[in-house]
Design a protein around this motif. Structure first.
Motif, mmCIF file in Angstrom:
data_model
loop_
_atom_site.group_PDB
_atom_site.id
_atom_site.type_symbol
_atom_site.label_atom_id
_atom_site.label_comp_id
_atom_site.label_asym_id
_atom_site.label_seq_id
_atom_site.Cartn_x
_atom_site.Cartn_y
_atom_site.Cartn_z
ATOM 1 N N THR B 30 37.963 35.631 36.853
ATOM 2 C CA THR B 30 39.157 36.428 36.596
ATOM 3 C C THR B 30 40.099 35.629 35.704
ATOM 4 O O THR B 30 40.582 34.571 36.101
ATOM 5 C CB THR B 30 39.882 36.777 37.908
ATOM 6 O OG1 THR B 30 38.986 37.534 38.730
ATOM 7 C CG2 THR B 30 41.117 37.608 37.610
ATOM 8 N N TYR B 32 43.620 35.199 33.271
ATOM 9 C CA TYR B 32 44.998 35.663 33.319
ATOM 10 C C TYR B 32 45.119 36.763 32.257
ATOM 11 O O TYR B 32 44.641 36.607 31.141
ATOM 12 C CB TYR B 32 45.959 34.527 33.028
ATOM 13 C CG TYR B 32 45.959 33.430 34.061
ATOM 14 C CD1 TYR B 32 46.607 32.232 33.822
ATOM 15 C CD2 TYR B 32 45.316 33.570 35.287
ATOM 16 C CE1 TYR B 32 46.626 31.213 34.766
ATOM 17 C CE2 TYR B 32 45.326 32.556 36.228
ATOM 18 C CZ TYR B 32 45.976 31.381 35.958
ATOM 19 O OH TYR B 32 45.980 30.373 36.898
ATOM 20 N N TYR B 50 49.319 39.509 34.646
ATOM 21 C CA TYR B 50 48.668 39.397 35.941
ATOM 22 C C TYR B 50 48.019 38.027 36.045
ATOM 23 O O TYR B 50 47.188 37.658 35.206
ATOM 24 C CB TYR B 50 47.601 40.485 36.121
ATOM 25 C CG TYR B 50 46.797 40.297 37.386
ATOM 26 C CD1 TYR B 50 45.517 39.755 37.344
ATOM 27 C CD2 TYR B 50 47.335 40.630 38.622
ATOM 28 C CE1 TYR B 50 44.784 39.558 38.498
ATOM 29 C CE2 TYR B 50 46.612 40.430 39.779
ATOM 30 C CZ TYR B 50 45.343 39.898 39.716
ATOM 31 O OH TYR B 50 44.628 39.699 40.867
ATOM 32 N N SER B 52 47.507 36.660 39.676
ATOM 33 C CA SER B 52 46.807 36.778 40.947
ATOM 34 C C SER B 52 47.643 37.674 41.846
ATOM 35 O O SER B 52 48.720 38.116 41.469
ATOM 36 C CB SER B 52 46.604 35.409 41.607
ATOM 37 O OG SER B 52 47.847 34.836 41.945
ATOM 38 N N THR B 55 47.272 43.729 42.648
ATOM 39 C CA THR B 55 46.573 44.114 41.415
ATOM 40 C C THR B 55 47.345 45.123 40.585
ATOM 41 O O THR B 55 46.954 45.418 39.458
ATOM 42 C CB THR B 55 45.185 44.675 41.745
ATOM 43 O OG1 THR B 55 45.344 45.771 42.656
ATOM 44 C CG2 THR B 55 44.307 43.603 42.377
ATOM 45 N N ARG B 69 38.902 44.473 39.248
ATOM 46 C CA ARG B 69 37.880 43.455 39.048
ATOM 47 C C ARG B 69 36.507 44.074 38.830
ATOM 48 O O ARG B 69 35.746 43.642 37.976
ATOM 49 C CB ARG B 69 37.831 42.515 40.258
ATOM 50 C CG ARG B 69 36.869 41.349 40.126
ATOM 51 C CD ARG B 69 36.717 40.641 41.472
ATOM 52 N NE ARG B 69 38.014 40.261 42.009
ATOM 53 C CZ ARG B 69 38.646 39.132 41.703
ATOM 54 N NH1 ARG B 69 38.086 38.286 40.876
ATOM 55 N NH2 ARG B 69 39.816 38.858 42.237
#
Lengths: 112, 115
Positions: B30, B32, B50, B52, B55, B69
């Motif tokens: 994942t 940034y 974003y 973490s 969401t 994701r």
């Protein structure tokens, strides 16, 4: 407070000439980035400074491009023997390490 | 190699209508994620980011974006578009660590707003 500033805002030059583009980052920002944005494209990474040193110059297209940041603040992007394909908007950004990048208004370079 | 795809080059919406701009990224972990807006003759302005956590992220000017994701997506939304939202929008990712944080941008989506 003052944002990122870039000079000149526009630069017209002839093929084969040398140009310098200047970036003044936000005061206190240790990281400085140069990007190039061609017409109809997103910005593309050129080089990243952490302090005075170039931490990553993998985006520089060839050895005609060079950048310096001698005192860890202002940076100059230098282009030798300019070519028409170098015409683009050159963007500078600064940040505190690991934080959001803030962009300047860019320098529009036109090589005739 | 890491990449960002914005499948829509140009979108036109009516003022007051809702908006969704699509963004997909290609990366093993994942990254940034960011959305920037660029008005004519202006620099890039950060709308939201974003890193973490939740969401669904809220940004400036009434924009929000949702990280999914499973779809490797980070779509930008606004419930009611204003004429002043006409601009070009760029999705970007950054990979901290080995690449020291240089942004990888999509090609952008140009938004036009009809009165």
């Amino acid at each position: 407070g003052a944002g990122v500033s870039q000079t000149p805002s526009n630069k017209v030059t002839e093929k084969g000439k040398y140009v310098e583009l200047r970036c003044d980052p936000i005061s206190g920002h240790t990281a400085l980035y140069w990007y190039r944005q061609s017409l109809g494209q997103g910005p593309e990474f050129l080089i990243y400074f952490q302090g005075t040193g170039a931490a990553d110059d993998s985006g520089l297209p060839n050895d005609r491009f060079f950048a310096v940041r001698p005192e860890g603040s202002v940076s100059t992007l230098k282009i030798q023997r300019t070519e028409r394909g170098d015409s683009a908007v050159y963007l500078c950004a600064s940040s505190s390490l690991g934080e959001t990048q803030y962009f300047g208004p860019g320098t529009r370079l036109l090589v005739l | 190699a890491q990449s960002v795809t914005q499948p829509d080059i140009h979108i036109t919406v009516s003022e007051g209508a809702s908006l969704e701009l699509r963004c997909n990224y290609s990366y093993g972990a994942t990254p940034y994620l960011f959305w920037y807006v660029q008005s004519p003759g202006q620099g890039l302005q950060l709308l939201l980011k974003y890193f973490s956590g939740d969401t669904l992220v809220q940004g400036i000017k009434g924009f929000e974006a949702e990280f999914k994701r499973s779809q490797s997506s980070f779509n930008l939304r606004k419930p009611s578009v204003h004429w002043s939202d006409a601009a070009e929008y760029f999705c970007a990712v950054v990979l901290y660590g080995g690449s020291q944080g240089n942004l990888i941008f999509g090609k952008g989506t140009k938004l036009s707003v009809k009165p």
